[in-house]
Design a protein around this motif. Structure first.
Motif, mmCIF file in Angstrom:
data_model
loop_
_atom_site.group_PDB
_atom_site.id
_atom_site.type_symbol
_atom_site.label_atom_id
_atom_site.label_comp_id
_atom_site.label_asym_id
_atom_site.label_seq_id
_atom_site.Cartn_x
_atom_site.Cartn_y
_atom_site.Cartn_z
ATOM 1 N N GLY A 17 -13.070 -22.061 -13.043
ATOM 2 C CA GLY A 17 -12.792 -23.438 -13.151
ATOM 3 C C GLY A 17 -14.394 -24.133 -13.992
ATOM 4 N N GLU A 18 -15.413 -23.488 -13.379
ATOM 5 C CA GLU A 18 -16.669 -23.902 -14.080
ATOM 6 C C GLU A 18 -16.772 -23.219 -15.458
ATOM 7 N N ALA A 19 -16.148 -22.133 -15.831
ATOM 8 C CA ALA A 19 -16.228 -21.854 -17.074
ATOM 9 C C ALA A 19 -15.212 -22.609 -18.043
ATOM 10 N N TYR A 20 -14.164 -22.783 -17.457
ATOM 11 C CA TYR A 20 -13.515 -23.797 -18.118
ATOM 12 C C TYR A 20 -14.165 -25.111 -18.554
ATOM 13 N N ILE A 21 -14.574 -25.715 -17.451
ATOM 14 C CA ILE A 21 -15.408 -27.068 -17.804
ATOM 15 C C ILE A 21 -16.531 -26.650 -18.824
ATOM 16 N N ALA A 22 -17.176 -25.813 -18.986
ATOM 17 C CA ALA A 22 -18.090 -25.742 -19.942
ATOM 18 C C ALA A 22 -17.586 -25.296 -21.301
ATOM 19 N N TRP A 23 -16.478 -24.741 -21.162
ATOM 20 C CA TRP A 23 -15.807 -24.516 -22.602
ATOM 21 C C TRP A 23 -14.996 -25.954 -23.241
ATOM 22 N N ASN A 24 -14.446 -26.454 -21.945
ATOM 23 C CA ASN A 24 -13.998 -27.818 -22.525
ATOM 24 C C ASN A 24 -14.879 -28.887 -23.012
ATOM 25 N N THR A 25 -15.922 -28.823 -22.176
ATOM 26 C CA THR A 25 -17.156 -29.739 -22.563
ATOM 27 C C THR A 25 -17.624 -29.321 -24.301
ATOM 28 N N ALA A 26 -17.897 -28.162 -24.336
ATOM 29 C CA ALA A 26 -18.248 -27.446 -25.809
ATOM 30 C C ALA A 26 -16.922 -27.914 -26.823
ATOM 31 N N LYS A 27 -16.002 -27.789 -26.248
ATOM 32 C CA LYS A 27 -14.865 -28.021 -27.337
ATOM 33 C C LYS A 27 -14.552 -29.775 -27.639
ATOM 34 N N GLU A 28 -15.117 -30.481 -26.808
ATOM 35 C CA GLU A 28 -14.964 -31.808 -26.719
ATOM 36 C C GLU A 28 -15.962 -32.307 -27.651
ATOM 37 N N GLN A 29 -17.259 -31.757 -27.302
ATOM 38 C CA GLN A 29 -18.518 -32.016 -28.389
ATOM 39 C C GLN A 29 -18.066 -31.712 -29.803
ATOM 40 N N LYS A 30 -17.610 -30.581 -29.835
ATOM 41 C CA LYS A 30 -17.398 -30.292 -31.459
ATOM 42 C C LYS A 30 -16.082 -31.246 -31.946
ATOM 43 N N MET A 31 -15.335 -31.773 -31.130
ATOM 44 C CA MET A 31 -14.151 -32.768 -31.754
ATOM 45 C C MET A 31 -14.862 -33.997 -31.780
ATOM 46 N N GLY A 32 -15.852 -34.339 -31.236
ATOM 47 C CA GLY A 32 -16.656 -35.534 -31.404
ATOM 48 C C GLY A 32 -17.559 -35.592 -32.557
ATOM 49 N N GLU A 33 -17.945 -34.447 -32.780
ATOM 50 C CA GLU A 33 -18.703 -34.145 -34.090
ATOM 51 C C GLU A 33 -17.750 -34.235 -35.409
ATOM 52 N N ARG A 34 -16.872 -33.838 -35.056
ATOM 53 C CA ARG A 34 -15.826 -33.766 -36.016
ATOM 54 C C ARG A 34 -15.272 -35.050 -36.510
ATOM 55 N N ILE A 35 -14.926 -35.877 -35.291
ATOM 56 C CA ILE A 35 -14.494 -37.369 -35.611
ATOM 57 C C ILE A 35 -15.558 -38.056 -36.126
ATOM 58 N N ALA A 36 -16.732 -37.630 -36.012
ATOM 59 C CA ALA A 36 -17.972 -38.678 -36.604
ATOM 60 C C ALA A 36 -17.998 -38.402 -37.964
ATOM 61 N N ARG A 37 -17.767 -37.015 -38.429
ATOM 62 C CA ARG A 37 -17.869 -36.772 -39.689
ATOM 63 C C ARG A 37 -16.850 -36.917 -40.687
ATOM 64 N N MET A 38 -15.582 -37.551 -40.158
ATOM 65 C CA MET A 38 -14.376 -37.867 -40.784
ATOM 66 C C MET A 38 -14.503 -39.055 -42.016
ATOM 67 N N ALA A 39 -14.209 -38.427 -43.159
ATOM 68 C CA ALA A 39 -14.002 -39.157 -44.087
ATOM 69 C C ALA A 39 -13.134 -40.194 -44.058
ATOM 70 N N PRO A 40 -13.154 -41.400 -44.882
ATOM 71 C CA PRO A 40 -12.364 -42.553 -44.799
ATOM 72 C C PRO A 40 -11.014 -42.088 -44.999
ATOM 73 N N GLU A 41 -10.872 -41.198 -46.004
ATOM 74 C CA GLU A 41 -9.360 -40.802 -46.331
ATOM 75 C C GLU A 41 -8.671 -39.876 -45.256
ATOM 76 N N GLU A 42 -9.296 -39.192 -44.549
ATOM 77 C CA GLU A 42 -9.121 -38.292 -43.161
ATOM 78 C C GLU A 42 -8.607 -39.231 -42.202
ATOM 79 N N GLU A 43 -9.292 -40.361 -41.897
ATOM 80 C CA GLU A 43 -9.131 -41.250 -40.742
ATOM 81 C C GLU A 43 -7.602 -41.827 -40.900
ATOM 82 N N HIS A 44 -7.005 -41.979 -42.028
ATOM 83 C CA HIS A 44 -5.952 -42.676 -42.149
ATOM 84 C C HIS A 44 -4.628 -41.259 -42.651
#
Length: 129
Positions: free
Chosen positions: A35-62
């Motif tokens: 469970g603790e390993a999953y939480i660490a993996w999940n947090t890292a994946k969520e952080q990557k997704m957040g960074e990806r969302i922050a870098r989205m170009a306007p044409e990717e957003e739609h």
């Protein structure tokens, strides 16, 4: 430490809850370490997704077909976060069981706090603040 293939685990909260129940019923519950390993993996994946969302170009957003790409990405991120909360509850239960076995009280968590009916807590600050 054992390596787990968390990419195969469910990432939405309902499926994760069902998965955890199935494992429990099969006699193979998720361990605290897993469970603790999953939480660490999940947090890292969520952080990557957040960074990806922050870098989205306007044409990717739609996205294609009128579906908003940003909404879809944020929905996936929130589902991942909710799945993490399912596992976090399991880990906290295991931690409380270990404390009880050692003769200690369980840790009081925010979700354990129950207010009287009709009390919203608005305008109230904790002691010492």
């Amino acid at each position: 430490m054992t390596e787990y293939d968390f990419e195969t685990y469910p990432t939405d909260p309902d499926s994760m809850s069902e998965y955890l129940q199935e494992r429990e019923a099969a006699g193979n519950p998720m361990t605290r370490e897993e469970g603790e390993a999953y939480i660490a993996w999940n947090t890292a994946k969520e952080q990557k997704m957040g960074e990806r969302i922050a870098r989205m170009a306007p044409e990717e957003e739609h996205g294609k077909g009128g579906i908003d790409g940003l909404d879809e990405a944020m929905s996936a991120r929130f589902d991942l976060e909710d799945a993490r909360f399912e596992v976090q509850a399991l880990v906290e239960t295991a931690e409380d069981a270990e404390r009880a076995a050692g003769g200690k009280r369980p840790i009081k968590r925010e979700r354990d706090i129950v207010a009287s009916e009709g009390f919203s807590g608005m305008g109230v600050t904790p002691r010492g603040w």
